[in-house]
Design an enzyme around this catalytic site. Structure first.
Site, short mmCIF file in Angstrom:
data_model
loop_
_atom_site.label_atom_id
_atom_site.label_comp_id
_atom_site.label_asym_id
_atom_site.label_seq_id
_atom_site.Cartn_x
_atom_site.Cartn_y
_atom_site.Cartn_z
CG LEU A 1 -1.87 -1.24 1.25
CD1 LEU A 1 -2.45 -1.45 2.64
CD2 LEU A 1 -2.97 -1.08 0.22
CB THR B 1 8.02 2.03 2.59
OG1 THR B 1 8.75 1.02 1.87
CG2 THR B 1 9.01 2.85 3.40
CE LYS C 1 11.87 0.95 0.86
NZ LYS C 1 12.16 0.64 -0.53
CE LYS D 1 6.00 5.92 1.33
NZ LYS D 1 5.41 4.69 0.76
#
Length: 278
Positions: free
Chosen positions: A77, A115, A190, A267
């Site tokens: 998502l 993420t 990440k 983001k």
């Protein structure tokens, strides 16, 4: 909530939940990942209930229905709000898990490759574990091209048991599956990696621009950087200057098709600074 989940059934059979996989989030990354997951699973085990192509397609319109239909659910998502919605709204994943006996929940595997904010991920994972289901955070590295080629790297956070349960699923979508630690560890790795990449991408762009202003040929400059101490993926694979990589086709030569959107990088990077460090 918009229906973003597709469940793919072979020849209209009524599959058992144990042999069913659901995928929520069929965007640019998710659609490629789902194709590899379902097609490879069917090729390896024809008795499997789902493939991405060459079959009749059933669509379920809520995450709750997906969980009722499938023991393995993968989510890919945009960010934290969408994950919270899919998991916690009245027709979400948690709603289905709460209605299951503990033995049914214990068979359920939830793989979130979004993420998102680490604290949000850990909070949701904690609630899932309390309901006796398994969950891992499994963000990816490799971009759209890696998703399409099935060469993604999965950075996994969760228990060893959940990792082992998820490994066959992830290996159908990627080349490397790395267990980074407990819940949230995959996202932590990440975010750190993206911080490095973001800085490198900016510096490579500035260096390439400076070199051109100083009269250097972009291909010559890129060749120097890529064979020297400045070598990095941002220069050798994702160089932002057309014709700088004669033997490759970076996104800048394809109208940025398959590239990593700046908005997505923006983001991810704030998540690094929203994380508490003692």
């Amino acid at each position: 909530m918009k229906p973003t989940l597709c469940v793919f059934q072979v020849l209209g059979r009524r599959p058992t939940r144990a042999h069913t996989t659901a995928f929520i989030g069929l965007g640019r990354m998710g659609s490629e990942m789902a194709y590899n997951l379902f097609s490879k699973k069917y090729a390896e085990a024809p008795e499997s209930s789902f493939v991405f192509s060459g079959a009749n397609v059933d669509i379920v319109h809520t995450p709750e229905k997906a969980v009722r239909s499938a023991e393995t659910i993968v989510t890919m998502l945009p960010s934290s709000p969408e994950v919270q919605s899919v998991y916690t709204e009245s027709n979400g994943i948690m709603s289905a898990l709460r209605s299951f006996p503990s033995t049914e929940s214990a068979q359920t595997l939830l793989v979130d490759s979004t993420t998102l904010d680490i604290d949000v991920s850990r909070r949701i994972a904690s609630e899932v574990v309390q309901l006796k289901a398994h969950m891992i955070d499994a963000p990816v590295s490799g971009g759209v091209s890696g998703a399409k080629a099935g060469t993604l790297s999965f950075l996994v956070g969760g228990t060893e048991a959940a990792f082992q349960k998820a490994q066959p699923v992830l290996s159908r979508m990627g080349k490397r599956v790395i267990h980074c630690g407990s819940s949230g560890a995959g996202l932590s790795a990440k975010i750190c990696n993206n911080l490095v990449l973001g800085v490198q991408q900016i510096v490579v762009a500035e260096a390439m621009l400076l070199g051109q202003k100083l009269g250097l040929d972009p291909a010559v400059l890129a060749g120097v950087i890529n064979s020297s101490t400045g070598a990095c993926w941002a220069s050798s694979v994702n160089n932002p200057v057309p014709s700088s990589l004669p033997d490759k086709s970076p996104p800048c030569e394809k109208d940025y098709e398959g590239g990593f959107a700046t908005a997505l990088m923006l983001k991810v990077l704030p998540a690094r600074f929203n994380t508490s460090i003692c």
